[in-house]
Design a protein around this motif. Structure first.
Motif, PDB file in Angstrom:
ATOM      1  N   LEU A   1       4.554  -4.883  -9.129  1.00 38.39           N
ATOM      2  CA  LEU A   1       3.896  -3.761  -8.449  1.00 38.39           C
ATOM      3  C   LEU A   1       2.827  -4.264  -7.475  1.00 38.39           C
ATOM      4  O   LEU A   1       2.657  -3.695  -6.385  1.00 38.39           O
ATOM      5  CB  LEU A   1       3.269  -2.815  -9.475  1.00 38.39           C
ATOM      6  N   LYS A   2       2.092  -5.310  -7.873  1.00 38.34           N
ATOM      7  CA  LYS A   2       1.082  -5.897  -6.977  1.00 38.34           C
ATOM      8  C   LYS A   2       1.728  -6.388  -5.683  1.00 38.34           C
ATOM      9  O   LYS A   2       1.204  -6.190  -4.588  1.00 38.34           O
ATOM     10  CB  LYS A   2       0.384  -7.078  -7.666  1.00 38.34           C
ATOM     11  N   ILE A   3       2.864  -7.060  -5.820  1.00 38.15           N
ATOM     12  CA  ILE A   3       3.547  -7.608  -4.651  1.00 38.15           C
ATOM     13  C   ILE A   3       4.016  -6.491  -3.729  1.00 38.15           C
ATOM     14  O   ILE A   3       3.770  -6.533  -2.508  1.00 38.15           O
ATOM     15  CB  ILE A   3       4.750  -8.477  -5.089  1.00 38.15           C
ATOM     16  N   ILE A   4       4.665  -5.466  -4.281  1.00 41.55           N
ATOM     17  CA  ILE A   4       5.141  -4.352  -3.463  1.00 41.55           C
ATOM     18  C   ILE A   4       3.971  -3.626  -2.809  1.00 41.55           C
ATOM     19  O   ILE A   4       4.026  -3.292  -1.618  1.00 41.55           O
ATOM     20  CB  ILE A   4       5.979  -3.379  -4.325  1.00 41.55           C
ATOM     21  N   SER A   5       2.892  -3.384  -3.563  1.00 40.40           N
ATOM     22  CA  SER A   5       1.718  -2.701  -3.006  1.00 40.40           C
ATOM     23  C   SER A   5       1.107  -3.505  -1.864  1.00 40.40           C
ATOM     24  O   SER A   5       0.707  -2.942  -0.839  1.00 40.40           O
ATOM     25  CB  SER A   5       0.664  -2.470  -4.101  1.00 40.40           C
ATOM     26  N   GLY A   6       1.036  -4.830  -2.054  1.00 40.99           N
ATOM     27  CA  GLY A   6       0.486  -5.686  -0.996  1.00 40.99           C
ATOM     28  C   GLY A   6       1.337  -5.670   0.255  1.00 40.99           C
ATOM     29  O   GLY A   6       0.826  -5.578   1.374  1.00 40.99           O
ATOM     30  N   ILE A   7       2.655  -5.731   0.084  1.00 44.50           N
ATOM     31  CA  ILE A   7       3.570  -5.699   1.235  1.00 44.50           C
ATOM     32  C   ILE A   7       3.460  -4.366   1.964  1.00 44.50           C
ATOM     33  O   ILE A   7       3.410  -4.320   3.195  1.00 44.50           O
ATOM     34  CB  ILE A   7       5.023  -5.942   0.768  1.00 44.50           C
ATOM     35  N   LEU A   8       3.369  -3.275   1.214  1.00 46.98           N
ATOM     36  CA  LEU A   8       3.294  -1.944   1.831  1.00 46.98           C
ATOM     37  C   LEU A   8       1.987  -1.731   2.568  1.00 46.98           C
ATOM     38  O   LEU A   8       1.967  -1.156   3.661  1.00 46.98           O
ATOM     39  CB  LEU A   8       3.455  -0.860   0.755  1.00 46.98           C
ATOM     40  N   SER A   9       0.884  -2.184   1.979  1.00 45.98           N
ATOM     41  CA  SER A   9      -0.433  -1.875   2.551  1.00 45.98           C
ATOM     42  C   SER A   9      -0.807  -2.748   3.741  1.00 45.98           C
ATOM     43  O   SER A   9      -1.529  -2.312   4.626  1.00 45.98           O
ATOM     44  CB  SER A   9      -1.507  -2.007   1.468  1.00 45.98           C
ATOM     45  N   LEU A  10      -0.302  -3.971   3.775  1.00 43.66           N
ATOM     46  CA  LEU A  10      -0.742  -4.896   4.811  1.00 43.66           C
ATOM     47  C   LEU A  10       0.300  -5.179   5.882  1.00 43.66           C
ATOM     48  O   LEU A  10       0.035  -5.918   6.813  1.00 43.66           O
ATOM     49  CB  LEU A  10      -1.184  -6.215   4.167  1.00 43.66           C
TER      50      LEU A  10
ATOM     51  N   LYS B   1       4.682  -1.978   9.569  1.00 41.33           N
ATOM     52  CA  LYS B   1       5.938  -1.219   9.631  1.00 41.33           C
ATOM     53  C   LYS B   1       6.266  -0.519   8.321  1.00 41.33           C
ATOM     54  O   LYS B   1       7.126   0.358   8.282  1.00 41.33           O
ATOM     55  CB  LYS B   1       7.093  -2.138  10.028  1.00 41.33           C
ATOM     56  N   PHE B   2       5.549  -0.879   7.226  1.00 40.27           N
ATOM     57  CA  PHE B   2       5.790  -0.221   5.949  1.00 40.27           C
ATOM     58  C   PHE B   2       4.717   0.807   5.603  1.00 40.27           C
ATOM     59  O   PHE B   2       4.843   1.519   4.611  1.00 40.27           O
ATOM     60  CB  PHE B   2       5.857  -1.252   4.818  1.00 40.27           C
ATOM     61  N   LYS B   3       3.650   0.897   6.409  1.00 39.49           N
ATOM     62  CA  LYS B   3       2.514   1.741   6.054  1.00 39.49           C
ATOM     63  C   LYS B   3       2.856   3.225   6.060  1.00 39.49           C
ATOM     64  O   LYS B   3       2.242   4.019   5.362  1.00 39.49           O
ATOM     65  CB  LYS B   3       1.342   1.470   6.996  1.00 39.49           C
ATOM     66  N   THR B   4       3.819   3.621   6.878  1.00 43.75           N
ATOM     67  CA  THR B   4       4.177   5.046   6.969  1.00 43.75           C
ATOM     68  C   THR B   4       5.051   5.495   5.790  1.00 43.75           C
ATOM     69  O   THR B   4       5.268   6.690   5.611  1.00 43.75           O
ATOM     70  CB  THR B   4       4.931   5.330   8.277  1.00 43.75           C
ATOM     71  N   ASN B   5       5.534   4.558   5.018  1.00 45.84           N
ATOM     72  CA  ASN B   5       6.401   4.911   3.892  1.00 45.84           C
ATOM     73  C   ASN B   5       5.600   5.594   2.784  1.00 45.84           C
ATOM     74  O   ASN B   5       4.485   5.202   2.468  1.00 45.84           O
ATOM     75  CB  ASN B   5       7.057   3.642   3.336  1.00 45.84           C
ATOM     76  N   LYS B   6       6.171   6.633   2.184  1.00 47.66           N
ATOM     77  CA  LYS B   6       5.486   7.402   1.143  1.00 47.66           C
ATOM     78  C   LYS B   6       6.049   7.151  -0.255  1.00 47.66           C
ATOM     79  O   LYS B   6       5.638   7.791  -1.213  1.00 47.66           O
ATOM     80  CB  LYS B   6       5.568   8.894   1.477  1.00 47.66           C
ATOM     81  N   GLU B   7       6.993   6.230  -0.370  1.00 45.32           N
ATOM     82  CA  GLU B   7       7.568   5.928  -1.682  1.00 45.32           C
ATOM     83  C   GLU B   7       6.530   5.220  -2.566  1.00 45.32           C
ATOM     84  O   GLU B   7       5.734   4.420  -2.098  1.00 45.32           O
ATOM     85  CB  GLU B   7       8.799   5.026  -1.531  1.00 45.32           C
ATOM     86  N   LYS B   8       6.553   5.515  -3.858  1.00 46.58           N
ATOM     87  CA  LYS B   8       5.660   4.862  -4.804  1.00 46.58           C
ATOM     88  C   LYS B   8       6.182   3.461  -5.114  1.00 46.58           C
ATOM     89  O   LYS B   8       7.392   3.249  -5.182  1.00 46.58           O
ATOM     90  CB  LYS B   8       5.568   5.677  -6.096  1.00 46.58           C
ATOM     91  N   PRO B   9       5.255   2.485  -5.321  1.00 48.73           N
ATOM     92  CA  PRO B   9       5.691   1.127  -5.680  1.00 48.73           C
ATOM     93  C   PRO B   9       6.607   1.101  -6.902  1.00 48.73           C
ATOM     94  O   PRO B   9       7.549   0.316  -6.958  1.00 48.73           O
ATOM     95  CB  PRO B   9       4.369   0.400  -5.964  1.00 48.73           C
ATOM     96  N   GLU B  10       6.333   1.978  -7.904  1.00 46.60           N
ATOM     97  CA  GLU B  10       7.172   2.019  -9.102  1.00 46.60           C
ATOM     98  C   GLU B  10       8.613   2.383  -8.751  1.00 46.60           C
ATOM     99  O   GLU B  10       9.559   1.789  -9.283  1.00 46.60           O
ATOM    100  CB  GLU B  10       6.625   3.040 -10.112  1.00 46.60           C
ATOM    101  N   ASP B  11       8.764   3.373  -7.837  1.00 47.22           N
ATOM    102  CA  ASP B  11      10.108   3.803  -7.437  1.00 47.22           C
ATOM    103  C   ASP B  11      10.819   2.704  -6.649  1.00 47.22           C
ATOM    104  O   ASP B  11      12.035   2.519  -6.769  1.00 47.22           O
ATOM    105  CB  ASP B  11      10.035   5.084  -6.603  1.00 47.22           C
ATOM    106  N   ILE B  12      10.060   1.996  -5.817  1.00 44.72           N
ATOM    107  CA  ILE B  12      10.647   0.930  -5.005  1.00 44.72           C
ATOM    108  C   ILE B  12      11.127  -0.220  -5.897  1.00 44.72           C
ATOM    109  O   ILE B  12      12.233  -0.741  -5.715  1.00 44.72           O
ATOM    110  CB  ILE B  12       9.633   0.417  -3.966  1.00 44.72           C
ATOM    111  N   ILE B  13      10.294  -0.600  -6.881  1.00 38.19           N
ATOM    112  CA  ILE B  13      10.686  -1.669  -7.813  1.00 38.19           C
ATOM    113  C   ILE B  13      11.941  -1.277  -8.578  1.00 38.19           C
ATOM    114  O   ILE B  13      12.872  -2.079  -8.752  1.00 38.19           O
ATOM    115  CB  ILE B  13       9.530  -1.994  -8.783  1.00 38.19           C
ATOM    116  N   ALA B  14      11.987  -0.020  -9.040  1.00 44.54           N
ATOM    117  CA  ALA B  14      13.168   0.452  -9.774  1.00 44.54           C
ATOM    118  C   ALA B  14      14.415   0.377  -8.893  1.00 44.54           C
ATOM    119  O   ALA B  14      15.489  -0.047  -9.344  1.00 44.54           O
ATOM    120  CB  ALA B  14      12.946   1.883 -10.256  1.00 44.54           C
ATOM    121  N   ALA B  15      14.279   0.767  -7.601  1.00 41.83           N
ATOM    122  CA  ALA B  15      15.416   0.727  -6.675  1.00 41.83           C
ATOM    123  C   ALA B  15      15.838  -0.713  -6.390  1.00 41.83           C
ATOM    124  O   ALA B  15      17.035  -1.017  -6.311  1.00 41.83           O
ATOM    125  CB  ALA B  15      15.041   1.429  -5.368  1.00 41.83           C
TER     126      ALA B  15
END
Length: 393
Positions: free
Chosen positions: A52-61, A64-78
């Motif tokens: 979750l830390k890795i996905i959150s870091g990739i999304l926040s920084l 091109k991913f900042k506009t995404n509204k998916e939760k890190p938990e959902d992304i990891i599951a996918a």
């Protein structure tokens, strides 16, 4: 040790038996053979919180991913679903069934991150093991000779990847399993959708089945409940000499929040209609994600509770710091372990600028070099010196 002693006694000749889990087998296998995939055998394995830390870091920084509204938990599951599908595709030589552009892009970035810092997640253990067994015939033959007889307990919880590993190692012979569908009421999301016994019989054409119907442990109501929950073609009727027992109330829920709602409703019902005290009620949960939803719901409904953490030693900051140091010694590229260390042990440096420095370095679309460029970030000189000293260590 007791099982190994029994195995030696029952054997007519001296035979070395191996007792292990699939996870431990894959781990030891990859330490020895992952170099065939041009990967470093000193890899680190990340846990769910670190994923979750890795996905959150990739999304926040990454812009091109900042506009995404998916939760890190959902992304990891996918991502894990995609990986599991890929495992099946490796064995059946098809392409992965995923057309979502965002998921594929975040998946590729996530995998690139793991590769850059020599990290593996839990699903990778089985995936890389299968890949090596399929691509390296000599290694496969070595392990087929090593494990001439295979026994798998609790086959009702088998995953597609674990089934594939068994199929490769057993040469479609000399394998025995035990399976009890009544112990599979908690559905594992990585389990195959095919009935496990049907899967086994389809793979091992000449297998024999011996059915045992008598259950010596469960009450009548427990057996009836588990049989009602299961919906398998091969469901059998178990019998027990135990008492019927108290009736069980259960519900099939969609996610952790729906489960937490069900639990609080049942607690309120028991307190109001069954004349129970709050001290008469206990909640057991299996997955850490469930705890947060349950506690939030209890607090929203003003239900008093006392939380008992049975993992006190492991969850202590000092324990986590020691584990992170060992991970960093084994794998100097393990930046997640470094972040964990800095969260609990500051080395006399101010934590915030170091965290910002590391985050901008770690998650910024995967750097081309493995050396932190301290000059690109406005950081005090004393902090730079101490961080350079830490890196040199």
């Amino acid at each position: 040790k007791e099982l190994m002693a029994i195995a030696q006694q029952k054997s007519r000749k001296s035979v070395k038996s191996t007792f292990t889990t699939f996870g431990n087998f894959c781990l030891s296998f990859l330490r020895e053979h992952i170099h065939t995939l041009k990967k470093d055998p000193n890899f680190s394995i990340i846990n769910h919180e670190e994923e979750l830390k890795i996905i959150s870091g990739i999304l926040s920084l990454n812009p091109k991913f900042k506009t995404n509204k998916e939760k890190p938990e959902d992304i990891i599951a996918a991502i894990k679903d995609l990986k599991r599908n890929t495992i099946e595709c490796i064995t059946e030589k098809t392409t992965t069934p995923c057309n979502e552009d965002f998921l594929i892009e975040i998946y590729n970035t996530y995998q690139k991150f793991l590769t850059t810092y020599n990290l593996l997640d839990i699903v990778d253990l089985a995936a890389y093991t299968i890949t090596i067994l399929l691509k390296e015939p000599k290694i496969l033959k070595k392990y087929q000779k090593l494990y001439q007889y295979i026994f798998v307990d609790h086959y009702e919880n088998i995953t597609q990847a674990e089934h594939t590993i068994c199929k490769l190692l057993s040469k479609l012979e000399n394998i025995s399993i035990t399976i009890d569908l009544n112990q599979s009421t908690f559905k594992n999301p990585c389990c195959t959708n095919i009935h496990p016994l049907e899967l086994f019989e389809a793979t091992y054409k000449n297998s024999q089945t011996f059915e045992l119907f008598h259950n010596h442990r469960l009450t009548g109501s427990s057996l009836e409940t588990t049989e009602n929950i299961q919906n398998y073609k091969y469901q059998t009727k178990n019998i027990t000499t135990n008492t019927t027992g108290q009736a069980i109330c259960y519900d099939l829920v969609y996610d952790e929040q729906e489960e937490a709602d069900f639990i609080t409703e049942e607690i309120n019902f028991l307190l109001e209609h069954e004349q129970l005290s709050i001290n008469d009620i206990g909640i057991l949960y299996r997955v850490e994600d469930q705890r947060t939803a349950i506690i939030d719901n209890l607090e929203k409904n003003n239900i008093r509770y006392k939380y008992k953490n049975l993992n006190n030693l492991y969850s202590q900051p000092i324990t986590q710091t020691i584990i992170s140091f060992l991970r960093l010694i084994n794998n100097p590229k393990d930046v997640i372990a470094l972040l964990n260390i800095l969260n609990n042990y500051t080395f006399g440096i101010k934590t915030s600028p170091v965290k910002n420095l590391l985050k901008s370095y770690i998650f910024d679309i995967i750097p081309k070099t493995t050396r932190i460029n301290l000059e690109t970030v406005k950081t005090p000189k004393t902090c730079q010196n101490k961080l350079n000293h830490l890196i040199s260590i």
